[in-house]
Design an enzyme around this catalytic site. Structure first.
Site, mmCIF file in Angstrom:
data_model
loop_
_atom_site.group_PDB
_atom_site.id
_atom_site.type_symbol
_atom_site.label_atom_id
_atom_site.label_comp_id
_atom_site.label_asym_id
_atom_site.label_seq_id
_atom_site.Cartn_x
_atom_site.Cartn_y
_atom_site.Cartn_z
ATOM 1 N N TYR A 281 0.831 8.246 -12.784
ATOM 2 C CA TYR A 281 0.023 7.536 -11.665
ATOM 3 C C TYR A 281 -0.620 6.559 -12.319
ATOM 4 C CZ TYR A 281 -2.821 6.867 -7.637
ATOM 5 O OH TYR A 281 -3.533 6.351 -6.546
ATOM 6 N N ALA B 163 -0.411 4.934 -15.102
ATOM 7 C CA ALA B 163 0.380 3.915 -15.635
ATOM 8 C C ALA B 163 0.745 2.708 -14.823
ATOM 9 C CB ALA B 163 1.576 4.540 -16.681
ATOM 10 N N ILE C 146 -11.497 8.522 -1.444
ATOM 11 C CA ILE C 146 -11.435 7.944 -0.253
ATOM 12 C C ILE C 146 -10.987 9.084 0.688
ATOM 13 C CG2 ILE C 146 -10.212 6.338 1.567
ATOM 14 C CD1 ILE C 146 -11.970 5.072 -0.718
ATOM 15 N N ASN D 31 0.761 -1.182 -0.096
ATOM 16 C CA ASN D 31 -0.077 0.085 0.057
ATOM 17 C C ASN D 31 0.849 1.359 -0.005
ATOM 18 O OD1 ASN D 31 -2.233 1.589 0.278
ATOM 19 N ND2 ASN D 31 -2.118 1.606 2.415
ATOM 20 N N LYS E 225 -0.283 2.227 -11.575
ATOM 21 C CA LYS E 225 -1.557 1.684 -11.041
ATOM 22 C C LYS E 225 -2.291 0.619 -11.904
ATOM 23 C CE LYS E 225 -1.129 3.544 -7.085
ATOM 24 N NZ LYS E 225 -0.756 2.828 -5.625
ATOM 25 N N SER F 72 -5.676 1.510 -7.903
ATOM 26 C CA SER F 72 -6.763 2.730 -7.907
ATOM 27 C C SER F 72 -7.439 2.604 -9.091
ATOM 28 C CB SER F 72 -5.755 3.841 -8.102
ATOM 29 O OG SER F 72 -6.600 5.149 -8.425
#
Length: 181
Positions: free
Chosen positions: A85, A87, A118, A20, A89, A72
């Site tokens: 980001y 790419a 979130i 994470n 995830k 994500s």
């Protein structure tokens, strides 16, 4: 590698690994600087692979384990200023599926959680009330998710209830990816 060694030393064994981590540098595809691309790739993808590679030999030996990667919803879709980001995830989802195939014969499942909006400190610190509310409206539940709701998905994937779930992506986004805007 050091983290894996230290965790095994402290706990004796690792049965459940939750990767994470994530960072983003908001830049369009034609403006991404190499150092920013490399930093996002290192944290969002390479760190998952390195830690997983260090932990799974024990899981294979015990013929049981759970690897849960935090991707994500942006690994399933694109967004302006988020090329690096998105790419990384998205690549995590491919890594998850390939690792699930590698590890399945050893009783080890590998899955991804793909959170949407979130309510953590990061979005609270950077979004205006208007932006926050607009994102809420783009979910079917008309609200942001809470971190505990993502934790619930991880608890499910870590449990025996998910013993036949592997190579999957569990979307936790209040229905945001299913909304037509």
């Amino acid at each position: 590698k050091h983290l894996a060694e230290e965790a095994v030393e402290l706990m004796g064994k690792i049965d459940i690994l939750i990767n994470n981590a994530g960072t983003n540098v908001a830049q369009t595809i034609d403006k991404i600087r190499d150092e920013d691309w490399d930093r996002v790739l290192e944290l969002n993808l390479n760190s998952y692979m390195v830690l997983t590679r260090a932990i799974v030999p024990g899981m294979k030996e015990r013929r049981w384990g759970r690897v849960i990667n935090t991707s994500s919803v942006l690994g399933l879709a694109g967004k302006y200023d988020r090329s690096a980001y998105c790419a990384t995830k998205s690549a995590l989802i491919g890594l998850c599926r390939a690792a699930a195939a590698d590890l399945g014969p050893f009783g080890v499942t590998v899955n991804c959680i793909a959170p949407g909006p979130i309510a953590t400190e990061l979005p609270r610190s950077v979004l205006s009330k208007e932006e926050w509310d607009a994102i809420s409206e783009r979910t079917m539940l008309k609200r942001w998710g809470e971190p505990e709701e993502v934790a619930g998905a991880a608890l499910f994937l870590a449990s025996d209830a998910a013993s036949y779930v592997t190579g999957s992506v569990l979307v936790v986004d209040g229905g945001a990816t299913g909304m037509v805007l």
